[in-house]
Enzyme design. Structure first.
Site, mmCIF file in Angstrom:
data_model
loop_
_atom_site.group_PDB
_atom_site.id
_atom_site.type_symbol
_atom_site.label_atom_id
_atom_site.label_comp_id
_atom_site.label_asym_id
_atom_site.label_seq_id
_atom_site.Cartn_x
_atom_site.Cartn_y
_atom_site.Cartn_z
ATOM 1 N N HIS A 82 0.845 -1.192 0.000
ATOM 2 C CA HIS A 82 0.000 0.000 0.000
ATOM 3 C C HIS A 82 0.876 1.235 0.000
ATOM 4 O O HIS A 82 1.810 1.347 0.792
ATOM 5 C CB HIS A 82 -0.912 0.053 1.225
ATOM 6 C CG HIS A 82 -1.712 1.328 1.282
ATOM 7 N ND1 HIS A 82 -2.862 1.495 0.548
ATOM 8 C CD2 HIS A 82 -1.502 2.492 1.950
ATOM 9 C CE1 HIS A 82 -3.335 2.713 0.765
ATOM 10 N NE2 HIS A 82 -2.537 3.342 1.608
ATOM 11 N N ASP A 161 -15.461 2.224 7.124
ATOM 12 C CA ASP A 161 -14.392 3.130 6.718
ATOM 13 C C ASP A 161 -14.843 4.025 5.577
ATOM 14 O O ASP A 161 -14.522 5.215 5.558
ATOM 15 C CB ASP A 161 -13.153 2.337 6.299
ATOM 16 C CG ASP A 161 -12.089 3.260 5.735
ATOM 17 O OD1 ASP A 161 -11.559 4.078 6.509
ATOM 18 O OD2 ASP A 161 -11.812 3.200 4.530
ATOM 19 N N ARG A 168 -14.835 12.508 7.372
ATOM 20 C CA ARG A 168 -13.588 13.175 7.753
ATOM 21 C C ARG A 168 -13.181 14.209 6.710
ATOM 22 O O ARG A 168 -12.636 15.258 7.038
ATOM 23 C CB ARG A 168 -12.462 12.141 7.921
ATOM 24 C CG ARG A 168 -12.579 11.294 9.175
ATOM 25 C CD ARG A 168 -11.666 10.087 9.116
ATOM 26 N NE ARG A 168 -10.300 10.469 8.801
ATOM 27 C CZ ARG A 168 -9.490 9.745 8.021
ATOM 28 N NH1 ARG A 168 -9.913 8.621 7.477
ATOM 29 N NH2 ARG A 168 -8.260 10.145 7.802
ATOM 30 N N SER A 183 -7.971 3.591 8.868
ATOM 31 C CA SER A 183 -8.652 3.588 7.577
ATOM 32 C C SER A 183 -7.898 2.713 6.577
ATOM 33 O O SER A 183 -8.478 1.832 5.930
ATOM 34 C CB SER A 183 -8.758 5.021 7.050
ATOM 35 O OG SER A 183 -9.249 5.040 5.725
ATOM 36 N N LYS A 187 -8.941 -1.790 5.566
ATOM 37 C CA LYS A 187 -9.168 -2.333 4.219
ATOM 38 C C LYS A 187 -8.128 -3.391 3.874
ATOM 39 O O LYS A 187 -8.454 -4.418 3.283
ATOM 40 C CB LYS A 187 -9.154 -1.201 3.189
ATOM 41 C CG LYS A 187 -10.286 -0.196 3.347
ATOM 42 C CD LYS A 187 -10.362 0.759 2.180
ATOM 43 C CE LYS A 187 -9.229 1.771 2.171
ATOM 44 N NZ LYS A 187 -9.368 2.803 3.194
#
Length: 425
Positions: A82, A161, A168, A183, A187
């Site tokens: 990620h 999320d 947010r 967050s 995932k």
């Protein structure tokens, strides 16, 4: 349980109990807690923080709000990456097939670009026929056939999320590190990977501008992964300067294919290999050699199979923008700085990015770089080429670049940083 008691507890600096966290996340996902109440709690979290146990439980509650993917039936270890997002960050494209060629399965759920940062799915959708949306069965079939899949996350993955992220974004609470970390990790853990490597970008083109903030975010995410049984490591990588020589969609796909063919810009190759080695080590394959897989064509073979398995034509010509404008050097010298944010903003204004999630993007739009920090240039030589289908976009893009995006001066002033700045495990 009630929302007001929980809001007051965090407002006054208390640690939330596991029961409070489970209840508020589930109730908000169901719609029993109002947006204004969750907004107040998010602001209290931003101001007062969360400890490690709270963050782990908050992440677990978001995971529990939806489905979890299961790749335990695959005969290969799984590893994922990620990135926190940057300019010219096309690393996922060569990385996924490269790691697959070395013996791991890569279930890569990716996103779309918003603002100055590009999105992996937007880039891949510039390939004719390629599909981002796959069912769970289709995703598993592509993984079994090719070892790698890059696709959009399903609606059932961590729905808490998705709802909280949108809130947010409009309540000034995006910057909360506990909420950013949970967050991202909710995932990724729900995705079901066995190992995860985080690429936390640092610099003007990144969300985290300083090493200190990036270290805090990286350490928090590594702790979350560890607490949930996922082997997790983070690299802090430079985003003061764009990655590679392109920022756009089809432009970046071309560059990724160059890397898979054994060429490509040095920084893109270096970071791709660094992340591949981390993924393979975390997956229990420390002896695999990703450099060899690039050199012998096996990574390219995986790329072609992966693209074809998702409906794309790896041999089809990629879109090209109808209009081009070249920015030249006003003096001779060495490029001393190239601001990633300015380049990303220019690419966005040219049509490569979007201001809202529903906005379309131009496949051929973006910025092509002809020189990076440390490179010599002469007066009149090209520095940047802007690509767009819409000629009137050149003005706003040039305004984004301004006078300071590319600086030329004496060699002693060149700001050349290493790609990998730190490692946290």
């Amino acid at each position: 349980m009630d929302a007001i008691t929980i809001i007051r507890a965090k407002r006054d600096g208390a640690a939330l109990t596991p029961e409070q966290i489970d209840w508020i996340v589930a109730a908000y996902t169901r719609g029993d807690v109002a947006d204004e109440q969750m907004s107040a709690l998010a602001m209290a979290i931003l101001l007062n923080g969360m400890d490690r146990a709270e963050i782990a439980r908050w992440t677990a509650a978001m995971i529990a709000s939806g489905e979890r993917m299961d790749f335990s039936g695959l005969p290969l270890p799984t590893a994922d990456k990620h990135s926190t997002g940057g300019v010219g960050d096309k690393i996922t494209l060569p990385l996924a097939p490269l790691v697959a060629a070395c013996g791991a399965a890569v279930p890569q759920l990716s996103g779309r670009g918003l603002g100055h940062t590009g999105g992996t799915l937007d880039k891949l959708e510039s390939i004719p026929g390629w599909r981002a949306r796959l069912s769970g069965d289709e995703m598993l079939a592509v993984l079994r056939d090719t070892g790698a899949v890059i696709c959009a996350a399903g609606e059932g993955l961590a729905p808490a999320d998705r709802k909280l992220y949108a809130l947010r974004d409009v309540t000034g609470t995006v910057e909360s590190i506990p909420l950013i970390a949970s967050s991202i990790m909710s995932k990724k853990i729900a995705e079901g990977t066995g190992a995860l490597v985080l690429d936390v970008k640092v610099g003007s083109g990144a969300f985290m501008k300083t090493l200190a903030d990036a270290r805090e975010l990286a350490a928090t995410m590594v702790e979350i992964g560890t607490d949930h049984g996922v082997r997790t490591v983070a690299l802090l990588t430079d985003m003061a300067t764009p990655l590679g020589l392109t920022a756009g969609n089809a432009l970046e796909v071309r560059e990724a294919v160059e890397v898979l063919a054994g060429g490509g810009p040095r920084d893109v190759v270096e970071l791709t290999l660094a992340l591949a080695r981390e993924m393979l080590d975390a997956a229990g394959l420390p002896d695999a050699d990703p450099a060899r897989a690039l050199a012998d064509g096996s990574a390219m073979d995986r790329w072609r199979r992966m693209i074809a398995a998702q409906g794309g034509d790896p041999d089809a010509p990629l879109p090209r923008a109808a209009e081009r404008h070249t920015v030249t050097a006003s003096e001779s010298g060495v490029v001393t700085a190239l601001d990633a944010y300015a380049v990303g903003l220019a690419a966005w204004r040219l049509g490569a990015g979007r201001a809202r999630k529903e906005d379309p993007v131009q496949a051929g739009a973006g910025v092509e770089l002809h020189a990076k920090p440390g490179d010599e240039v002469t007066a009149g030589s090209p520095l940047l080429t802007l690509h767009t289908d819409t000629e009137e976009r050149f003005g706003p893009a040039l305004a984004a670049l301004g006078d300071g995006a590319v600086r030329v001066g004496p060699a002693a002033e060149a700001a050349v940083r290493p790609i990998v700045l730190d490692r946290i495990a």
